[in-house]
Motif scaffolding. Structure first.
Motif, PDB file in Angstrom:
ATOM      1  N   ASP A 154      -2.783  10.876   0.950  1.00  0.00           N
ATOM      2  CA  ASP A 154      -2.041  10.578   2.168  1.00  0.00           C
ATOM      3  C   ASP A 154      -2.981   9.931   3.191  1.00  0.00           C
ATOM      4  OD1 ASP A 154       0.677  11.549   3.679  1.00  0.00           O
ATOM      5  OD2 ASP A 154      -1.035  11.469   5.041  1.00  0.00           O
ATOM      6  N   LEU A 155      -2.418   9.006   3.987  1.00  0.00           N
ATOM      7  CA  LEU A 155      -3.255   8.299   4.955  1.00  0.00           C
ATOM      8  C   LEU A 155      -2.839   8.565   6.403  1.00  0.00           C
ATOM      9  CD1 LEU A 155      -3.653   4.815   3.192  1.00  0.00           C
ATOM     10  CD2 LEU A 155      -5.148   6.798   3.075  1.00  0.00           C
ATOM     11  N   CYS A 179       0.834  -1.214   0.000  1.00  0.00           N
ATOM     12  CA  CYS A 179       0.000   0.000   0.000  1.00  0.00           C
ATOM     13  C   CYS A 179       0.869   1.265   0.000  1.00  0.00           C
ATOM     14  CB  CYS A 179      -0.914   0.003   1.214  1.00  0.00           C
ATOM     15  SG  CYS A 179      -1.927  -1.482   1.370  1.00  0.00           S
ATOM     16  N   ARG A 230       2.230   9.660  -4.067  1.00  0.00           N
ATOM     17  CA  ARG A 230       0.791   9.713  -3.801  1.00  0.00           C
ATOM     18  C   ARG A 230       0.007   9.474  -5.079  1.00  0.00           C
ATOM     19  NH1 ARG A 230       0.917  15.064  -0.076  1.00  0.00           N
ATOM     20  NH2 ARG A 230       1.620  14.090   1.860  1.00  0.00           N
ATOM     21  N   HIS A 240       0.442   5.245  -1.280  1.00  0.00           N
ATOM     22  CA  HIS A 240      -0.084   6.118  -0.226  1.00  0.00           C
ATOM     23  C   HIS A 240       1.043   6.523   0.707  1.00  0.00           C
ATOM     24  CE1 HIS A 240      -4.335   5.472  -1.178  1.00  0.00           C
ATOM     25  NE2 HIS A 240      -4.059   4.205  -1.353  1.00  0.00           N
ATOM     26  N   GLN A 244       2.313   8.406   4.307  1.00  0.00           N
ATOM     27  CA  GLN A 244       1.815   8.660   5.672  1.00  0.00           C
ATOM     28  C   GLN A 244       2.698   9.737   6.283  1.00  0.00           C
ATOM     29  OE1 GLN A 244       1.413   5.265   8.235  1.00  0.00           O
ATOM     30  NE2 GLN A 244       0.450   4.014   6.666  1.00  0.00           N
ATOM     31  N   GLY A 260      -2.517   7.611  -4.649  1.00  0.00           N
ATOM     32  CA  GLY A 260      -3.716   7.862  -3.861  1.00  0.00           C
ATOM     33  C   GLY A 260      -3.372   8.875  -2.784  1.00  0.00           C
TER      34      GLY A 260
END
Lengths: 250, 551
Positions: free
Chosen positions: A110-111, A67, A106, A71, A73, A108
């Motif tokens: 940021d988580l 992941c 990214r 993505h 963090q 997708g």
């Protein structure tokens, strides 16, 4: 003159290798070694929690599925990032992250602070088929996570390995790792109360995947996603652009 | 392997037996874990090689005169490994690129989802394709520039097959979800340990061969190969310090955490670029460029300047991957400063290469192989400039996390690394197989234009998508709110993702053309009469008799 010295150096393989090691070591030593000694590198906060066994298992699934390739963090200290994702990330928030999952790309969003932003139900629907909830998404579907039971029997050894690299899990936590993982995903079970005792009242106990009788990989991954950004409140007290902590009740 | 003596064959068989036992132990200990599958892989790999050794063990003893010739057999096998991994790694790359445009292309399987095949692509091309190319060419270059045969007959095979076992373990692991998640160092602890053994053997072999040289001076290409071997060992060991969950688990936890881990990771990551993808391939440039152009390197002083500049400066630059993060500010600034200074040694190398071509530009026009090498030097200059530029904090605030980084990496990986590799292979293959020429000069030309067009399409697509993405994320409306949702920026990416997959596909087709051409060269092109002088020097030269690089 310089050329003469070099002409000598070129005549000895071992000398040349030693010179390479010397030249190449300086940068790493100057930049990395102080990070372990300077107090300011990692903030000192009181309320920093540990990952529960279920969240750790979820984190390992996040790693296994790659992941982190899409993505990040790590919310940078830029206005648009703080407004889009929440307060910028602090070093302390990944203090117990072996390895860190700051990410570099990214594809997708940021988580780092995704925890609590969506319901468990949304996460399950999204992971089962992202295009059901975000039609434009190009994320892979992970429907099979809900069909795969989570391996619980070795979670104790995972916590032990984590402790040996510096995460302060207690003997009691290690002993009860499998029970706690089960209890966190099965709220009505007798094991459920132990999780909050050991990991704090803030811990979210929930039938994450919607099925309250068994523990699947979907439970673990959603539990992990829901805790992202919520192990400490330090970032909300410490930033130039203060924000509300997301409401933990879904 | 026909040149191995009986004793060497016995030793090889013993090593493979030990490896087979390790494989059985891994399979037994990890029977409920992906580790068990890897045990089986190790077992099968060692048994297959054992079969190869045993089936030739009663053959005739090797020709005693072999010692007076260069040892090229491992290089030939290394070339095939290189070509195989190129097609494999680039195919996975095109597939991964296509998944970003059409997400259903993983057919809803776990092993083929983007997150798992992405490291298979990066490892396949960097370590599979790049690593085998480096090992094969280093064996060639060190022998020729030292005018000495490799120091040992068995260890080159150990290095080559051992290294490929590492690559196989790494890539098959990702499909099963075995990964450390450390970018460009995803392989787990047992594969990492194995690589250390292989790498130490490689280092010893290289140093021993240099010690046998009949040239007083060590040629520039060997400086770079040495830096590549030594520094990659340091990086690999420190970045991969880890505690396995148990000896029966593939999973491990790195000893580094959070902010320190981020710094170690990018110190490794950026210097894998420096010492794997730059130093090693500059070594190729310094040998195959002057060979092919038949011109000496333009400036010896520039070579020294750029070598030590690269060796010293690069190690400081990794923190530019962490601008505006929780890493202390002073480390970010150091990283930026050294990244900008890196432009000096980088352009010194690129300039040295291009100036070497002065007086040989008509050959660049006529000879596609030399054009590969020239274009590689050009892309090296371009991507090192771009690298320094992207390391500047305000630029990085726009480019980081976007496709611009991906485009930058591929300008280097396709334009520099792959082009210099194919230029070197087209020079190397006829030389070691003793063919008078490549099978088809026209196919080399076709490959050049496919590779060039593929690279340009890819890089332009990613420049566009990256900059658009970065701008959309930070665009505000007149009311002071963010103008676009994240999904808006994703929708804008789709046309570029399709263009990028197309560019990659052209490059992949080029790699297939190259493999066919090399295959036909080995099979069908008439052998050349023994190349005059392509043998090691028998007796040591008197001190100072020759000062220039060999050949």
């Amino acid at each position: 003159m310089r050329e003469l010295i070099h002409r000598k150096l070129e005549r000895t393989a071992i000398g040349f290798v030693l010179a390479i090691i010397l030249a190449a070591s300086v940068g790493g030593i100057v930049e990395i070694a102080p990070l372990f000694t300077i107090d300011e590198t990692v903030e000192d906060v009181e309320d920093m929690r540990l990952y529960t066994p279920l969240e750790l298992a979820g984190r390992n699934i996040y790693i296994r599925e790659g992941c982190y390739a899409c993505h990040s963090q790590m919310i940078r200290t830029l206005r648009d990032e703080v407004e889009r994702y929440g307060p910028f990330s602090l070093a302390v928030e990944s203090k117990y992250d072996h390895p860190m999952l700051w990410g570099s790309k990214r594809t997708g969003p940021d988580l780092a602070r995704v925890g609590g932003k969506y319901s468990d139900f949304w996460h399950v629907a999204h992971l089962t088929n992202p295009r059901d909830v975000v039609p434009e998404s190009n994320m892979p579907a992970y429907a099979w996570l809900a069909r795969t039971p989570l391996r619980l029997d070795d979670l104790g050894s995972h916590l032990e390995a984590q402790r040996s690299v510096g995460v302060p899990y207690t003997d009691e936590m290690i002993e009860n790792a499998a029970r706690d993982a089960f209890g966190q995903a099965v709220p009505d079970s007798e094991q459920a109360s132990g999780v909050t005792e050991r990991y704090g009242e803030e811990t979210q106990v929930s039938a994450f995947d919607g099925v309250a009788t068994r523990v699947t990989e979907m439970d673990a991954l959603v539990a992990y996603l829901q805790v992202l950004g919520r192990l400490t409140k330090a970032a909300y007290q410490n930033t130039a652009a203060p924000e509300q902590v997301p409401d933990p009740t879904n | 392997m026909g040149q191995l003596t009986t004793r060497e064959r016995d030793l090889a068989a013993a090593i493979l037996l030990v490896l087979a036992i390790v494989g059985i132990a891994m399979a037994a200990a990890g029977q409920f874990d992906p580790l068990g599958v890897h045990g089986a892989v190790v077992l099968l790999y060692s048994l297959a090689l054992l079969y190869l050794i045993m089936s030739s063990s009663f053959g005739p003893p090797p020709d005693p005169s072999r010692i007076s010739r260069y040892y090229d057999d491992p290089i030939k096998v290394g070339v095939w490994f290189t070509l195989f991994w190129a097609i494999f790694g680039m195919f996975i790359g095109v597939w991964a690129a296509a998944q970003l445009a059409w997400p259903s292309l993983n057919f809803d399987t776990a092993w083929a989802s983007f997150g798992r095949i992405r490291p298979a692509h990066t490892t396949g091309v960097i370590f599979g394709f790049g690593g085998n190319a480096l090992i094969a060419t280093s064996f060639h270059v060190v022998q020729r520039t030292s005018r000495a045969r490799l120091a040992d007959q068995l260890s080159p095979w150990f290095v080559l097959f051992g290294y490929n076992l590492f690559c196989i373990l790494a890539v098959t692991g990702y499909f099963m979800g075995v990964t450390q998640s450390k970018e460009y160092a995803e392989a787990e602890w047992y594969a990492d340990l194995w690589l250390v053994i292989v790498w130490v053997t490689y280092f010893i072999l290289y140093i021993r061969t240099l010690a046998r040289r009949r040239e007083p001076h060590i040629y520039v290409a060997n400086w770079y190969y040495m830096a590549f071997i030594v520094v990659v060992a340091i990086l690999h060991i420190i970045n991969n310090l880890t505690v396995p969950v148990s000896l029966g688990h593939a999973k491990s936890y790195t000893i580094w955490s959070g902010v320190q881990d981020s710094m170690v990771q990018w110190w490794y990551g950026h210097n894998a670029v420096a010492f794997f993808l730059t130093a090693g391939f500059l070594a190729m440039l310094y040998y195959y460029l002057p060979k092919r152009a038949e011109r000496p390197i333009f400036s010896y002083r520039l070579s020294i300047l750029s070598f030590w500049g690269i060796t010293f400066f690069y190690m400081w630059a990794g923190s530019h991957h962490l601008h505006y993060t929780a890493l202390p500010h002073w480390v970010q600034n150091l990283g930026m400063t050294f990244s900008v200074m890196l432009l000096v040694p980088s352009w010194a190398s690129a300039g040295n290469a291009l100036l070497t071509l002065n007086g040989a530009w008509h050959k660049v026009r006529d000879d596609a192989t030399l054009r590969f090498i020239m274009m590689a030097a050009f892309f090296y200059g371009l991507s090192t400039f771009e690298g320094s530029f992207l390391a500047v904090r305000p630029v990085n605030s726009l480019s980081h996390y976007t496709d611009w980084t991906v485009g930058h990496v591929h300008a280097g990986a396709l334009g520099w690394v792959a082009l210099i590799t194919y230029g070197s292979l087209y020079t190397l293959v006829p030389a070691i197989w003793k063919r008078e020429r490549m099978y088809s000069a026209a196919l080399v030309e076709v490959h050049f234009w496919l590779a060039f067009a593929g690279t340009v399409i890819y890089v332009f697509a990613m420049w566009n998508s990256g900059i658009i993405q970065g701008l959309m994320w930070r665009t505000y409306t007149g009311d002071g709110t963010l103008a676009y949702s994240f999904v808006d920026s994703l929708v804008a990416m789709y046309p570029y993702y399709i263009a990028r997959a197309f560019g990659g596909l052209l490059f992949l087709i080029g790699a297939v053309v190259a493999t066919y051409n090399i295959w036909m060269t080995v099979r069908g092109v008439p052998a050349l009469a023994e190349r005059h002088g392509d043998v090691p020097v028998a007796a040591p030269l008197p001190e100072g008799a020759a000062t220039g690089p060999a050949e």
